[in-house]
Design an enzyme around this catalytic site. Sequence first.
Site, PDB file in Angstrom:
ATOM      1  N   VAL A 202       0.822  -1.102  -0.050  1.00 24.73           N
ATOM      2  CA  VAL A 202       0.034   0.063  -0.115  1.00 24.73           C
ATOM      3  C   VAL A 202       0.735   1.145   0.045  1.00 24.73           C
ATOM      4  CG1 VAL A 202      -1.982   1.026   1.202  1.00 24.73           C
ATOM      5  CG2 VAL A 202      -1.652  -1.172   1.468  1.00 24.73           C
ATOM      6  N   HIS A 203       0.574   1.990  -0.835  1.00 20.54           N
ATOM      7  CA  HIS A 203       1.630   3.065  -0.895  1.00 20.54           C
ATOM      8  C   HIS A 203       1.051   4.569  -1.652  1.00 20.54           C
ATOM      9  CE1 HIS A 203       2.345   2.190  -5.130  1.00 20.54           C
ATOM     10  NE2 HIS A 203       2.972   3.227  -5.356  1.00 20.54           N
ATOM     11  N   ARG A 204      -0.265   4.203  -2.169  1.00 16.14           N
ATOM     12  CA  ARG A 204      -0.662   5.497  -2.932  1.00 16.14           C
ATOM     13  C   ARG A 204      -1.225   6.554  -1.860  1.00 16.14           C
ATOM     14  NH1 ARG A 204      -0.388   5.135  -8.461  1.00 16.14           N
ATOM     15  NH2 ARG A 204      -0.412   2.946  -8.676  1.00 16.14           N
ATOM     16  N   ARG A 235       6.986   6.084   1.991  1.00 24.08           N
ATOM     17  CA  ARG A 235       5.828   6.989   2.201  1.00 24.08           C
ATOM     18  C   ARG A 235       4.852   6.580   3.036  1.00 24.08           C
ATOM     19  NH1 ARG A 235       2.525  10.639  -0.391  1.00 24.08           N
ATOM     20  NH2 ARG A 235       3.699  11.092  -2.326  1.00 24.08           N
ATOM     21  N   ASP A 279      -2.472  -1.683  -3.783  1.00 25.02           N
ATOM     22  CA  ASP A 279      -3.044  -0.421  -4.508  1.00 25.02           C
ATOM     23  C   ASP A 279      -1.978  -0.132  -5.681  1.00 25.02           C
ATOM     24  OD1 ASP A 279      -0.773   0.677  -3.102  1.00 25.02           O
ATOM     25  OD2 ASP A 279      -2.354   2.142  -1.995  1.00 25.02           O
TER      26      ASP A 279
END
Length: 362
Positions: A202-204, A235, A279
Amino acid sequence: MRVVTVVGNRPQFVKAAAVSRRLRERHEELLVHTGQHYDDDMSRVFFEELALPPADRELRVGSAPAPVQTGRMMEALQPVLADSRPDLVMVYGDTNSTLAGALAGAQLHVPVAHVEAGMRSFDRDMPEELNRVLTDHASALLLCSTDTAAGNLRGEGISDGVRVVGDAMADVLVEMAPLARDRSSALEATGVERGAYLLATVHRAGNVDDPERLAAVVELLSALPAPVVFPVHPRTRARLEASGLEARLERSSGVRTTPPLGYLDLIALAASARGVVTDSGGLQKEAYLLGVPCVTLRDRTEWVETVDAGWNTLVDLDAEAAARALERPPPDARPDLYGGGHASERICAEVDAFAATASRLG
Ligand code: UD1
């Protein structure tokens, strides 16, 4: 022909690895690394594992808010393009490095080739959507992964220079998946068993920058119906720390976090997983190509064919929908959607054709 290729992020290192080698057989390439990704585990490991030629120029731009980062990249690209006077600037995907390369090229009247042109989520809140649209409209050669992407471009009035070539990421996967199986010890290192765990990434910005959505991500991962291996993007790590959610995640007995993984380890983990929860655009494709069901933590995707084929389910952050999707048996059929590992050949053939036309006109 002289080509300046601009890369800067993990997914671009992967795609350029397939294309650069072949491109250099017939053209002169100057590989420019913007420095958007700079940690060893976000950058160096990909160059090493994928035998990407070392960057000829390092712009070392680093992290900054998007307008500052994009501006710095363009400022640093100007002298490189002015000195090397390329015939073509090549960019990949939809990141700030992509936009900076395309805009700098276009402003200096150098034709731009965009690999992965025409992808659309139709969500202008995504930084990537803005980057894609602007890059496509600045490009002369629009190299699309799918017919859907070419259709999206037609819808925006772009038809000149549009070619469907397949997906360069698929080329790398076809070549590297057997190597990943042989060389990676990621399953042993994370203590999971083949077919009995889920791989999550998950990084969006849309999922991790808003603390409420990030909390929902943590709850969703903690409630998944199998052990979860979760390599954490920097992030995401920073946002987890800032919001105090890191402790909640570490307390969850089912989730094993790791630092960001290199290509071989990630592919080895994806290939043996019961399912992928992500994502990331690239991982949706990679899961499909590996024949592993995917649950996408977004309410839309650019890779619509994977959903239509029944291998990818969009659940946004609905934990129950994620669990339900993972219980469903995968479909029997898995059509070839992404060019069967031949995209880089076709991309280079299009560059050859472009060079031939340019020299005829020049
Ligand atoms: C970028 C792309 C995204 C792509 C992703 C792949 C944009 C708008 N987004 O997102 O489309 O899917 O790359 O990973 O270009 N950081 C480090 N070390 C690094 C790089 C980043 O610690 O080597 C941290 C910094 O705190 C930085 C944050 O991660 O501020 C975000 O990095 P950035 O490159 O801005 O965007 P990504 O989230 O990686």
